[in-house]
Scaffold this motif. Structure first.
Motif, PDB file in Angstrom:
ATOM      1  N   GLY A 249      82.492  18.681 -74.653  1.00  0.00           N
ATOM      2  CA  GLY A 249      82.209  17.675 -75.552  1.00  0.00           C
ATOM      3  C   GLY A 249      81.153  16.710 -75.128  1.00  0.00           C
ATOM      4  O   GLY A 249      80.831  15.767 -76.335  1.00  0.00           O
TER       5      GLY A 249
ATOM      6  N   ASP B  59      78.642  14.967 -85.455  1.00  0.00           N
ATOM      7  CA  ASP B  59      79.747  14.461 -85.156  1.00  0.00           C
ATOM      8  C   ASP B  59      79.538  13.527 -83.645  1.00  0.00           C
ATOM      9  O   ASP B  59      80.440  13.280 -82.882  1.00  0.00           O
ATOM     10  N   LEU B  60      78.166  13.494 -83.300  1.00  0.00           N
ATOM     11  CA  LEU B  60      77.795  12.802 -82.177  1.00  0.00           C
ATOM     12  C   LEU B  60      78.143  11.261 -81.997  1.00  0.00           C
ATOM     13  O   LEU B  60      77.474  10.688 -83.325  1.00  0.00           O
TER      14      LEU B  60
ATOM     15  N   ASP C 118      80.399  14.373 -78.266  1.00  0.00           N
ATOM     16  CA  ASP C 118      81.361  14.756 -79.720  1.00  0.00           C
ATOM     17  C   ASP C 118      82.589  14.255 -79.778  1.00  0.00           C
ATOM     18  O   ASP C 118      83.410  14.503 -79.242  1.00  0.00           O
ATOM     19  N   LYS C 119      82.596  13.384 -81.019  1.00  0.00           N
ATOM     20  CA  LYS C 119      83.700  12.747 -80.940  1.00  0.00           C
ATOM     21  C   LYS C 119      85.089  13.486 -81.499  1.00  0.00           C
ATOM     22  O   LYS C 119      86.215  12.984 -81.376  1.00  0.00           O
ATOM     23  N   ASN C 120      84.881  14.629 -81.884  1.00  0.00           N
ATOM     24  CA  ASN C 120      85.968  15.570 -82.270  1.00  0.00           C
ATOM     25  C   ASN C 120      86.465  16.490 -80.971  1.00  0.00           C
ATOM     26  O   ASN C 120      87.629  16.825 -80.967  1.00  0.00           O
ATOM     27  N   ARG C 121      85.718  16.130 -79.870  1.00  0.00           N
ATOM     28  CA  ARG C 121      86.261  16.962 -78.946  1.00  0.00           C
ATOM     29  C   ARG C 121      86.578  16.158 -77.601  1.00  0.00           C
ATOM     30  O   ARG C 121      87.224  16.585 -76.725  1.00  0.00           O
TER      31      ARG C 121
ATOM     32  N   ALA D 115      77.403  15.861 -74.958  1.00  0.00           N
ATOM     33  CA  ALA D 115      76.027  16.498 -75.103  1.00  0.00           C
ATOM     34  C   ALA D 115      75.149  16.287 -74.180  1.00  0.00           C
ATOM     35  O   ALA D 115      74.118  16.880 -73.711  1.00  0.00           O
TER      36      ALA D 115
ATOM     37  N   LEU E 222      77.574  20.070 -84.359  1.00  0.00           N
ATOM     38  CA  LEU E 222      77.719  18.918 -83.419  1.00  0.00           C
ATOM     39  C   LEU E 222      76.974  17.641 -83.695  1.00  0.00           C
ATOM     40  O   LEU E 222      77.451  16.526 -83.297  1.00  0.00           O
TER      41      LEU E 222
END
Length: 122
Positions: free
Chosen positions: A70, A40-41, A88-91, A72, A37
Motif C-alpha cells: 500500500g 487513491d494516493l 494508497d488509502k484503500n490498502r 507508493a 492507484l
C-alpha cells in the motif's frame, strides 16, 4: 548445416518477438494499475523518535516502509526526524503506518506520530 543455422535463427527471432510482446503487455497492465492507484494516493508526514543514526535507523525505516503493501513511496529524513509517506488509502491507513513504524526492530526503538503542518514543511 546451413539449414540448421536457418532454423536456429528463426527460433531466436520468434522467441525474441514473443518476449517483446509479453513485456509490452506487462507494461500496459502496470500503467493501468498505476492510474488506479494514483486516484487513491494520500500523503502523510510522521515524526519519528528513537532514531540514532542515518544509515542504521532512517534508511532501515525508509526501506521497510517502501516495501510495505500500500505504500507508493517513503522518505525518511534523519536530521528532521520526519518521514513523508505516499500511500494508497484503500490498502493502508495513517494509523497502520504509525503502528508499522513502532513495530520495526522488535517494537522497542521507534515511536511515530502524525506531524503538524509546520514540522512537515521544514
Amino acid at each position: 548445416m546451413k539449414i540448421r543455422h536457418i532454423i536456429i535463427a528463426m527460433l531466436v527471432v520468434t522467441f525474441t518477438m514473443s518476449s517483446c510482446k509479453k513485456e509490452a503487455e506487462k507494461k500496459e497492465v502496470t500503467n493501468e494499475k498505476t492510474e488506479v492507484l494514483a486516484a487513491d494516493l494520500q500523503t502523510v508526514s510522521l515524526n519519528i523518535s528513537g532514531m540514532t543514526c542515518e544509515i542504521g535507523c532512517a534508511k532501515t525505516i525508509q526501506s521497510k516502509l517502501s516495501k510495505k503493501e500500500g505504500v507508493a513511496s517513503a522518505k525518511v529524513v534523519f536530521t528532521d526526524s520526519l518521514a513523508t509517506i505516499e500511500f494508497d488509502k484503500n490498502r493502508t491507513s495513517k494509523e497502520d503506518l504509525i503502528s508499522f513504524i513502532g513495530g520495526i526492530a522488535g517494537g522497542d526503538l521507534y515511536t511515530a506520530s502524525e506531524a503538524t503542518e509546520a514540522a512537515s514543511k521544514k
